[in-house]
Design a protein around this motif. Structure first.
Motif, mmCIF file in Angstrom:
data_model
loop_
_atom_site.group_PDB
_atom_site.id
_atom_site.type_symbol
_atom_site.label_atom_id
_atom_site.label_comp_id
_atom_site.label_asym_id
_atom_site.label_seq_id
_atom_site.Cartn_x
_atom_site.Cartn_y
_atom_site.Cartn_z
ATOM 1 N N THR A 173 -5.839 -23.542 -25.781
ATOM 2 C CA THR A 173 -4.464 -23.212 -23.802
ATOM 3 C C THR A 173 -5.561 -21.922 -23.272
ATOM 4 O O THR A 173 -6.180 -20.828 -24.670
ATOM 5 N N ASP A 174 -5.587 -21.321 -22.485
ATOM 6 C CA ASP A 174 -6.685 -20.237 -21.915
ATOM 7 C C ASP A 174 -5.258 -19.093 -21.883
ATOM 8 O O ASP A 174 -5.256 -19.753 -20.666
ATOM 9 N N PRO A 175 -5.740 -18.466 -21.841
ATOM 10 C CA PRO A 175 -4.484 -17.538 -21.384
ATOM 11 C C PRO A 175 -5.260 -16.597 -20.274
ATOM 12 O O PRO A 175 -6.064 -16.849 -19.644
ATOM 13 N N LEU A 176 -3.715 -16.447 -19.258
ATOM 14 C CA LEU A 176 -3.740 -16.468 -17.815
ATOM 15 C C LEU A 176 -3.915 -14.816 -17.894
ATOM 16 O O LEU A 176 -2.584 -14.261 -18.766
ATOM 17 N N ASP A 177 -4.625 -13.371 -17.171
ATOM 18 C CA ASP A 177 -4.538 -12.366 -17.378
ATOM 19 C C ASP A 177 -4.213 -12.769 -15.297
ATOM 20 O O ASP A 177 -4.505 -13.105 -14.991
ATOM 21 N N PRO A 272 1.343 -16.578 -19.430
ATOM 22 C CA PRO A 272 0.943 -17.840 -18.887
ATOM 23 C C PRO A 272 -0.215 -18.011 -19.196
ATOM 24 O O PRO A 272 -1.234 -17.504 -19.913
ATOM 25 N N ARG A 273 -0.131 -19.798 -19.003
ATOM 26 C CA ARG A 273 -1.601 -20.077 -19.699
ATOM 27 C C ARG A 273 -1.726 -21.373 -19.054
ATOM 28 O O ARG A 273 -1.287 -21.472 -18.164
ATOM 29 N N ARG A 274 -3.302 -21.433 -19.105
ATOM 30 C CA ARG A 274 -3.832 -23.096 -19.004
ATOM 31 C C ARG A 274 -4.134 -23.893 -19.834
ATOM 32 O O ARG A 274 -4.625 -23.865 -21.052
ATOM 33 N N HIS A 275 -4.087 -24.999 -20.099
ATOM 34 C CA HIS A 275 -4.548 -25.945 -20.941
ATOM 35 C C HIS A 275 -5.126 -26.867 -20.460
ATOM 36 O O HIS A 275 -5.940 -27.260 -19.403
ATOM 37 N N VAL A 276 -7.066 -26.386 -21.294
ATOM 38 C CA VAL A 276 -8.390 -26.951 -21.618
ATOM 39 C C VAL A 276 -7.970 -28.482 -21.850
ATOM 40 O O VAL A 276 -7.478 -28.396 -22.941
ATOM 41 N N VAL A 277 -7.810 -29.065 -21.039
ATOM 42 C CA VAL A 277 -7.781 -30.894 -21.201
ATOM 43 C C VAL A 277 -9.323 -31.875 -21.317
ATOM 44 O O VAL A 277 -10.354 -31.745 -20.253
ATOM 45 N N TRP A 278 -9.469 -32.468 -22.618
ATOM 46 C CA TRP A 278 -10.841 -33.433 -22.798
ATOM 47 C C TRP A 278 -10.023 -35.163 -22.054
ATOM 48 O O TRP A 278 -8.988 -35.487 -22.287
#
Length: 312
Positions: A173-177, A272-278
């Motif tokens: 999970t990649d945090p969002l600034d 907030p965050r985005r999910h990096v998916v394989w």
């Protein structure tokens, strides 16, 4: 009609070579876990196939004829090449050889893909790799078309198993600034709330995962963002923010700390965050080459998760 070389049984050639090395049928049988009778039958069959005698009596023993030595000279080349082929194929079976193609969105390449493939090259030097940069939404098309073996994409939420064509999982999970102009009224706030920016023009893409991620983050904060400008390139987005044209969410993996005229703030309460998916084609993840690459990506993602992409 002459018998073709391709009709010869390789096991019979190995029996002949072992007899040449050990000298007696009995020792050959013991070395190959066969009976002496079976050894004799194999050699008689090979002699009939090549059309010449391979053995001749020598007292109470047998010895190879000149024709047998000619055959062995060529057989040794063939058998040695087969040994090399078996060793190379073993590399494919163990995932140490072959090819893996990775499709990934731009910000994943320097932070995830390059370190993972560099590590993989050290542990699997004979495994060839290929990187294909694509938009996050395009990697599924590349997977379906067979152009990549692993796709890295983005999602607003943890992926489920709704599409039977693919196997998917979360890398991190990649945090969002939130990116603000340097002179913005909230630029000095250490942890702004997204809802306090609900009246601002927002900058994000027209479609695809990144639009969904921005809209979902704002929805979670209780508002629908007004899209003031449409852009998906991080340099363009940050330049517009610096010019005071709007605000944007920026992923930590984008490494935008050096953007002049832009202040990055972490909205701690919203997180907030985005999910990096394989993603891989269903069933293909069991291939050892793909499994090795996924494990390398997972290790790098774990290192990132514990260091650079956690909330500050």
């Amino acid at each position: 009609m002459p018998v073709k070389v391709t009709d010869w049984d390789l096991r019979k050639l190995r029996v002949l070579r072992t007899l040449h090395e050990l000298g007696t049928v009995r020792e050959t049988a013991e070395a190959l876990s066969m009976t002496p009778s079976a050894v004799s039958q194999q050699l008689s069959s090979l002699s009939r196939q090549v059309g010449v005698a391979l053995l001749e009596a020598h007292g109470r023993r047998v010895r190879l004829t000149d024709a047998a030595h000619v055959l062995l000279r060529h057989a040794d080349v063939v058998l040695a090449q087969l040994e090399r082929a078996e060793a190379e194929l073993d590399g494919f079976v163990r995932g140490e050889a072959g090819r893996v193609r990775v499709g990934a969105f731009a910000t994943a390449i320097p932070t995830l893909v390059v370190p993972a493939l560099s590590a993989l090259r050290r542990t699997h030097p004979h495994l060839r790799t290929r990187v294909h940069q694509a938009e996050a939404a395009e990697v599924y098309e590349l997977l379906s078309a067979g152009e990549v073996d692993i796709g890295l994409s983005l999602a607003a939420h943890t992926p489920g198993d709704q599409d039977g064509r693919y196997e998917r999982g979360e890398l991190l999970t990649d945090p969002l600034d939130v990116a603000l102009p340097a002179g913005h009224r909230m630029a000095d706030s250490p942890a702004p709330h997204l809802r306090d920016l609900s009246d601002e023009p927002w900058i994000y893409g027209a479609s695809g995962p990144w639009r969904d991620i921005t809209v979902a983050a704002c929805a979670q904060a209780g508002f629908v963002p007004e899209q003031g400008h449409v852009a998906s390139d991080w340099r363009a987005i940050l330049d517009m923010v610096a010019a005071g044209l709007g605000v944007a969410l920026v992923p930590r993996l984008a490494a935008a700390d050096d953007a002049p005229g832009v202040v990055l703030r972490t909205p701690r309460s919203d997180r907030p965050r985005r999910h990096v998916v394989w993603a891989v084609r269903a069933g293909s993840g069991r291939r050892p080459q793909i499994d090795a690459a996924l494990r390398a990506l997972t290790r790098i993602a774990g290192e990132l998760h514990s260091t650079t992409v956690q909330y500050k």
